[in-house]
Design an enzyme around this catalytic site. Sequence first.
Site, PDB file in Angstrom:
ATOM      1  CE  LYS A  44      -3.911   2.233   2.289  1.00 20.59           C
ATOM      2  NZ  LYS A  44      -3.371   3.580   2.063  1.00 20.59           N
ATOM      3  CG  ASP A  46       1.547   7.461   3.095  1.00 19.65           C
ATOM      4  OD1 ASP A  46       0.458   7.977   2.754  1.00 19.65           O
ATOM      5  OD2 ASP A  46       2.121   7.742   4.159  1.00 19.65           O
ATOM      6  CD  GLU A 185      -0.662   4.372   3.943  1.00 22.82           C
ATOM      7  OE1 GLU A 185      -1.616   5.066   4.312  1.00 22.82           O
ATOM      8  OE2 GLU A 185      -0.208   4.382   2.806  1.00 22.82           O
TER       9      GLU A 185
END
Length: 333
Positions: A44, A46, A185
Amino acid sequence: MAKASSKKPRDIAPTDPMPARVDPCLATLVDKPPKGPDWAYEVKWDGYRLAVHIEPGRVRVLTRGGYDWTGKFPSIADDARRLAVKTAILDGEAVVLDDKGRSDFGMLQRALGRLPSPYEAGAIVFYAFDLLYLDGHDLRRLPLRERRRLLEPLVAGREGAIRLSEEVQADGDEFFRVACAHGLEGIIAKHVEKPYRSGRGEWWQKITCKRRDSFVIVGFEPSTVPGHLGRLLLAARQGNDLVYVGGCGTGWSNDLSRELRKLLEGTATKSPAVALRRKAAVFVAPVLVAEVEYRAWTDDGKLRHASFKGIRERADDGTVYQLQSTDSRTQGD
């Protein structure tokens, strides 16, 4: 079952007009990664969600909300012109990587901002994770595994501003554990058999790594609802001093909101424990500590996505978050 065609979409006569904009597919937040062979995982990132539109004679870089930010991402636009396509729409995330290869939202903000920064726009990398349109063909109706099969030859192995967001075939729980341990993240889980659907749905899921620490309550902002709490003002220790690290405005019920407001009003003071001016703030004696869950730190040293989890008396400073001169709080998780 009919045999699938061996032809690639670009080998078939173009039939689909290129959309001017596509509302992005958004991931639903869940507590644990889904399991099964139909799920693939990615890091994921950021950063800023972007769509890169490669069109005849021009490239457009659009934000999640549809704003044209091509001028803010010149390196991405320039690199897009080098891809071996006539027309395409790439879905992905623009990030700036720290020295450990992790995306850092604060560094990205500085690279895009007006203030002096060691990070130039050229440091921004676009990680492509989906392909929505290619050379006259709308790919959104295809399953993710097919879209990825067409995306990977275009961007895999590149070291420029446009790169491939790698897909990981692994145990979701283990990948999530490793991601959090490395300060990322979180992770994204995607169902490989689903088409691309705009909006938020269960076919894309996000699992975020969270931090949990204790901070001294130095004040609060009243809610617009009489008698309720709007926002806690929090501080961390730095040596013998307290330093303001932002606020927390979620995590309590209506009943708890009233109780917290009443409790804090009983410790109100006209001498703030931190150097902070807030017009509507009520400052309190630094005698209570809030347990807070949060995602990361912002570039200016404030808590990001903080949520209240509990309260106690400040009996032992050993559990209160301690800032260091070389603190890594700006490293997004």
